[in-house]
Design an enzyme around this catalytic site. Structure first.
Site, PDB file in Angstrom:
ATOM      1  N   ASP A   1      12.829  -0.224  23.201  1.00 45.59           N
ATOM      2  CA  ASP A   1      12.821   1.084  24.026  1.00 45.59           C
ATOM      3  C   ASP A   1      12.407   0.740  25.374  1.00 45.59           C
ATOM      4  O   ASP A   1      11.475  -0.166  25.562  1.00 45.59           O
ATOM      5  CB  ASP A   1      11.772   1.976  23.344  1.00 45.59           C
ATOM      6  CG  ASP A   1      11.925   3.308  23.824  1.00 45.59           C
ATOM      7  OD1 ASP A   1      11.867   3.704  24.994  1.00 45.59           O
ATOM      8  OD2 ASP A   1      12.455   4.566  22.955  1.00 45.59           O
ATOM      9  N   ILE A   2      13.013   1.519  26.214  1.00 47.95           N
ATOM     10  CA  ILE A   2      12.610   1.165  27.844  1.00 47.95           C
ATOM     11  C   ILE A   2      11.404   1.820  28.409  1.00 47.95           C
ATOM     12  O   ILE A   2      10.830   1.521  29.094  1.00 47.95           O
ATOM     13  CB  ILE A   2      13.940   1.668  28.750  1.00 47.95           C
ATOM     14  CG1 ILE A   2      13.752   1.016  30.163  1.00 47.95           C
ATOM     15  CG2 ILE A   2      14.140   3.271  28.904  1.00 47.95           C
ATOM     16  CD1 ILE A   2      14.963   1.166  31.066  1.00 47.95           C
TER      17      ILE A   2
ATOM     18  N   HIS B   1      19.939   7.432  17.179  1.00 47.32           N
ATOM     19  CA  HIS B   1      19.125   6.266  17.307  1.00 47.32           C
ATOM     20  C   HIS B   1      17.558   6.560  16.628  1.00 47.32           C
ATOM     21  O   HIS B   1      17.074   7.440  16.425  1.00 47.32           O
ATOM     22  CB  HIS B   1      18.738   5.903  18.743  1.00 47.32           C
ATOM     23  CG  HIS B   1      17.975   7.149  19.470  1.00 47.32           C
ATOM     24  ND1 HIS B   1      18.775   8.253  19.838  1.00 47.32           N
ATOM     25  CD2 HIS B   1      16.889   7.283  19.802  1.00 47.32           C
ATOM     26  CE1 HIS B   1      17.765   9.010  20.560  1.00 47.32           C
ATOM     27  NE2 HIS B   1      16.940   8.738  20.663  1.00 47.32           N
ATOM     28  N   LEU B   2      17.508   5.460  15.773  1.00 50.01           N
ATOM     29  CA  LEU B   2      16.467   5.240  14.852  1.00 50.01           C
ATOM     30  C   LEU B   2      15.295   4.577  15.611  1.00 50.01           C
ATOM     31  O   LEU B   2      15.320   3.368  16.263  1.00 50.01           O
ATOM     32  CB  LEU B   2      16.609   4.330  13.499  1.00 50.01           C
ATOM     33  CG  LEU B   2      15.440   3.955  12.854  1.00 50.01           C
ATOM     34  CD1 LEU B   2      14.782   5.259  11.859  1.00 50.01           C
ATOM     35  CD2 LEU B   2      15.895   3.177  11.823  1.00 50.01           C
ATOM     36  N   HIS B   3      14.035   5.312  15.743  1.00 51.29           N
ATOM     37  CA  HIS B   3      12.921   4.495  16.349  1.00 51.29           C
ATOM     38  C   HIS B   3      11.968   3.754  15.194  1.00 51.29           C
ATOM     39  O   HIS B   3      11.917   4.057  14.282  1.00 51.29           O
ATOM     40  CB  HIS B   3      11.925   5.704  17.015  1.00 51.29           C
ATOM     41  CG  HIS B   3      12.556   6.430  18.215  1.00 51.29           C
ATOM     42  ND1 HIS B   3      12.290   6.038  19.395  1.00 51.29           N
ATOM     43  CD2 HIS B   3      13.282   7.175  18.189  1.00 51.29           C
ATOM     44  CE1 HIS B   3      12.890   6.905  20.131  1.00 51.29           C
ATOM     45  NE2 HIS B   3      13.552   7.788  19.322  1.00 51.29           N
TER      46      HIS B   3
END
Length: 193
Positions: free
Chosen positions: A71-72, A147-149
């Site tokens: 993740d950015i 999107h999966l974190h």
């Protein structure tokens, strides 16, 4: 021979863009190992740009179906995202036929975590809620591409504004659903239709 520019004329900027600056360092390491991929021109989201190689990303895993990257704007030491290469808007748009993809996304996230922390007992960490595997639900979706974190360790330090706290709560809830519950909802969608 080209004339030298006059001192009073504006010069082209050599300052790095925000994205190139973000790509420079994470924990002292260059993170942009992204490359060009064909076939994602219709995806106009930031993740589409990552898939096309137009934005920097620290890729942790790639296969035919998914892409996993850091993740950015991480909320914890390990914060990775797993996206399907096929565009699905969000977890409310998945159905029974997507269950294998959702399970694969979960497996890839856990493999990336295990690679980063080889001594970690991932199963025990999940059972103790020290690993968060979750999806945002509307209205807290910043990128309209599923999107999966994968966040570790939990709980994360919450020194963020209220909106950040609501979008990454300590527990799964109304706007942030655990991977298991999203898979069950997708499986149940077949029974309803």
């Amino acid at each position: 021979m080209a004339a030298a520019p006059a001192d009073d004329q504006p010069q082209p900027s050599t300052a790095p863009s925000a994205f190139s600056w973000l790509a420079q360092l994470v924990n002292g390491k260059r993170i942009d190992n992204n490359s060009r991929r064909e076939g994602f021109e219709d995806n106009r989201t930031p993740f589409g740009k990552i898939l096309r190689g137009e934005l920097p990303a620290h890729i942790l895993h790639e296969d035919h179906d998914v892409l996993c990257f850091r993740d950015i704007a991480p909320v914890q030491e390990f914060h990775a995202l797993v996206i399907p290469k096929r565009r699905i808007e969000h977890c409310g748009c998945v159905g029974h036929s997507d269950v294998p993809l959702l399970r694969h996304m979960e497996a890839v996230a856990l493999q990336a975590l295990q690679a980063e922390y080889p001594a970690l007992d991932v199963s025990a960490a999940r059972a103790a809620n020290v690993v968060s595997l979750g999806y945002h639900k509307p209205p807290f979706i910043t990128v309209h591409h599923l999107h999966l974190h994968c966040i570790y360790p939990m709980p994360a330090p919450w020194y963020f504004p209220l909106a950040r706290l609501l979008s990454f709560p300590q527990q799964y809830g109304r706007f942030y659903h655990g991977s298991d519950s999203v898979i069950e909802e997708a499986r149940a969608a077949a029974a309803v239709t």
